[in-house]
Design a protein around this motif. Sequence first.
Motif, PDB file in Angstrom:
ATOM      1  N   ASP A 359       0.826  -1.205   0.000  1.00  9.32           N
ATOM      2  CA  ASP A 359       0.000   0.000   0.000  1.00  9.32           C
ATOM      3  C   ASP A 359       0.862   1.257   0.000  1.00  9.32           C
ATOM      4  O   ASP A 359       0.341   2.370   0.001  1.00  9.32           O
ATOM      5  CB  ASP A 359      -0.920   0.011   1.224  1.00  9.32           C
ATOM      6  CG  ASP A 359      -2.056   1.014   1.088  1.00  9.32           C
ATOM      7  OD1 ASP A 359      -2.660   1.061   0.003  1.00  9.32           O
ATOM      8  OD2 ASP A 359      -2.310   1.759   2.053  1.00  9.32           O
ATOM      9  N   GLU A 360       2.180   1.062  -0.060  1.00 13.53           N
ATOM     10  CA  GLU A 360       3.106   2.189   0.020  1.00 13.53           C
ATOM     11  C   GLU A 360       3.099   2.986  -1.292  1.00 13.53           C
ATOM     12  O   GLU A 360       2.997   2.415  -2.379  1.00 13.53           O
ATOM     13  CB  GLU A 360       4.518   1.674   0.302  1.00 13.53           C
ATOM     14  CG  GLU A 360       5.524   2.755   0.615  1.00 13.53           C
ATOM     15  CD  GLU A 360       6.895   2.185   0.985  1.00 13.53           C
ATOM     16  OE1 GLU A 360       7.847   2.981   1.103  1.00 13.53           O
ATOM     17  OE2 GLU A 360       7.008   0.950   1.134  1.00 13.53           O
ATOM     18  N   VAL A 361       3.216   4.287  -1.150  1.00 18.25           N
ATOM     19  CA  VAL A 361       3.288   5.176  -2.314  1.00 18.25           C
ATOM     20  C   VAL A 361       4.747   5.452  -2.645  1.00 18.25           C
ATOM     21  O   VAL A 361       5.565   5.695  -1.756  1.00 18.25           O
ATOM     22  CB  VAL A 361       2.547   6.499  -2.042  1.00 18.25           C
ATOM     23  CG1 VAL A 361       2.775   7.495  -3.172  1.00 18.25           C
ATOM     24  CG2 VAL A 361       1.052   6.249  -1.863  1.00 18.25           C
ATOM     25  N   ARG A 398       0.847   3.875  -6.596  1.00 18.97           N
ATOM     26  CA  ARG A 398       0.831   2.572  -5.935  1.00 18.97           C
ATOM     27  C   ARG A 398       0.782   1.501  -7.026  1.00 18.97           C
ATOM     28  O   ARG A 398       0.261   1.735  -8.110  1.00 18.97           O
ATOM     29  CB  ARG A 398      -0.388   2.426  -5.023  1.00 18.97           C
ATOM     30  CG  ARG A 398      -0.376   3.309  -3.788  1.00 18.97           C
ATOM     31  CD  ARG A 398      -1.537   2.929  -2.849  1.00 18.97           C
ATOM     32  NE  ARG A 398      -1.525   3.745  -1.636  1.00 18.97           N
ATOM     33  CZ  ARG A 398      -2.178   4.878  -1.487  1.00 18.97           C
ATOM     34  NH1 ARG A 398      -2.897   5.356  -2.504  1.00 18.97           N
ATOM     35  NH2 ARG A 398      -2.126   5.557  -0.363  1.00 18.97           N
ATOM     36  N   CYS A 408      -1.025   8.444  -7.904  1.00 22.30           N
ATOM     37  CA  CYS A 408      -1.529   9.189  -6.746  1.00 22.30           C
ATOM     38  C   CYS A 408      -1.392  10.681  -6.981  1.00 22.30           C
ATOM     39  O   CYS A 408      -2.305  11.442  -6.698  1.00 22.30           O
ATOM     40  CB  CYS A 408      -0.771   8.784  -5.483  1.00 22.30           C
ATOM     41  SG  CYS A 408      -1.033   7.066  -5.008  1.00 22.30           S
TER      42      CYS A 408
END
Length: 517
Positions: A359-361, A398, A408
């Motif tokens: 879920d990290e950007v 993502r 994003c």
Amino acid sequence: MKNNIGLLLKKRAEISAEVEAFVEVERQRRYTFAELNERSNRVAQMLLAQGVKAGDRVATLLKNGSEFIETYYAIAKIGAVMVPVNWRLVAAEVAYIFADSGAETLLYDAEFDGVIDEVVRGETTAIKNWLRVNVPELPATPYSLDYEAMVTSSANTEPTIGAFDDDLLFIMYTSGTTGSPKGAMHSHNNMMWAQLTSLTTADMRAGDRFLLPLPMFHVGCLVPVSQLVHRGATGIILRDLDMAAMFRAIEQERVTIFMAVPMILQFMLMTPEREQYSMETVRWIATGAAPVPVAMIEQWQALGVAIYQAYGLTESCGPGTLLLPQDAIDKVGSCGRPQMHTELKVVDEQGKRIAAGSDEVGELCLAGNHIMLGYWNNPEATAEALRDGWLHTGDLCRIDAEGCVTICDRKKDMLISGGENIYPAELENVLAGHGKVQEVAVIGIASEKWGETPLAIVVLMPGEEAEEEELIGHCREHLAGYKVPQCYAFVTTLPRNASGKLLKPQLRQQYNSPAPF
């Protein structure tokens, strides 16, 4: 075999001499590949007679038309470097590109006499050869030459090929939404791989008829123009964007595929002309610059038209990722997986790769033989963008477990509210999923309590009304509480540049009052 993009036209003219290459709708011109190649040779011979040499930059300020295409291939053949200029720019911006690129030859439409006169009076350009297109109905200028007269009087023999492979083909200036435009340098190999990448990812067939409504000075139209010659398909040219003309061309020319930004697709659904013309021949539309809302995808699907959603950049010569039609609903908001011949990775601030499914950007990075050589005359910007064989796009994203990317935001567009990072594009994707929302832009505004807070600037669907609380409730169903926009502005249109991208700096300037909390 060494690559020269101009040689592709020569080869296509030998293979498909009598096949229709391009149709100009407004001017009712039709060119076979043999005729287009002959015209391109005449332009090449004319440029050589004007003293243009391999490596020289040739600027163009041209509307969509056969002159743009024949000039593109002529410049490629002789090994000069095309500098296509956005004709929506004002004189000072045009003069900047002329000066920065060092162009000494310009081919321009007489429609832009006013802009060019202003450039000439400014005496800031090194242009020596001013070649003016479409002059019969207008008086001559003291410094320009008649393009058509010079082309028709030139020989149609093939010129000596002046460039190959990694030699420059064109310099395309970025839209300059932040700072001065930078000239992305692309070679013959770059364009060859851009064509192959697109051709092997989407479904373009021999015999397809591709509508060209987007401006050719943009990579999103220049690459399809090249693809059509490579594939032996037909391009249907619109000189100006007009909904009625689009529908008329689709029916009369039996268009099968085309590319348009989401804004155009929305206008097409709204315009009354849609009921007057048939679209039964259209198989698919490719789009980019912004995600397509579910409601719009479903409307086009109901018309029997599939939607490809692309992500790409001037710096990548177009290709990046592509969301296929079969994934359009399940992966709404995503721009898909990397295209053929394109590698992709997402990295954190330390440059470490982020695993798919996290879920990290992180920052989206691309690699492939279609990535630019660098920025013209700008080694600092080149070093920042190209690192260890990867193009650092500046876009934050993502990547899910299936390898689909969701943008994003731009790094510089991220806002920090109450110590939390908020990515406006994520909020825009959610709001675009509301049935009453046509399009939306989210920016950060000052907040005494939070430091920054998101402001949603919303264009509603025609005839619809919505209260802030309705949109807030929708966002709460899909977003963490700290991300939900509490401030809204309702407008009729959003400002965009020529490629359909939102002009957020303009919005930030317009909406600069602090939040009431």
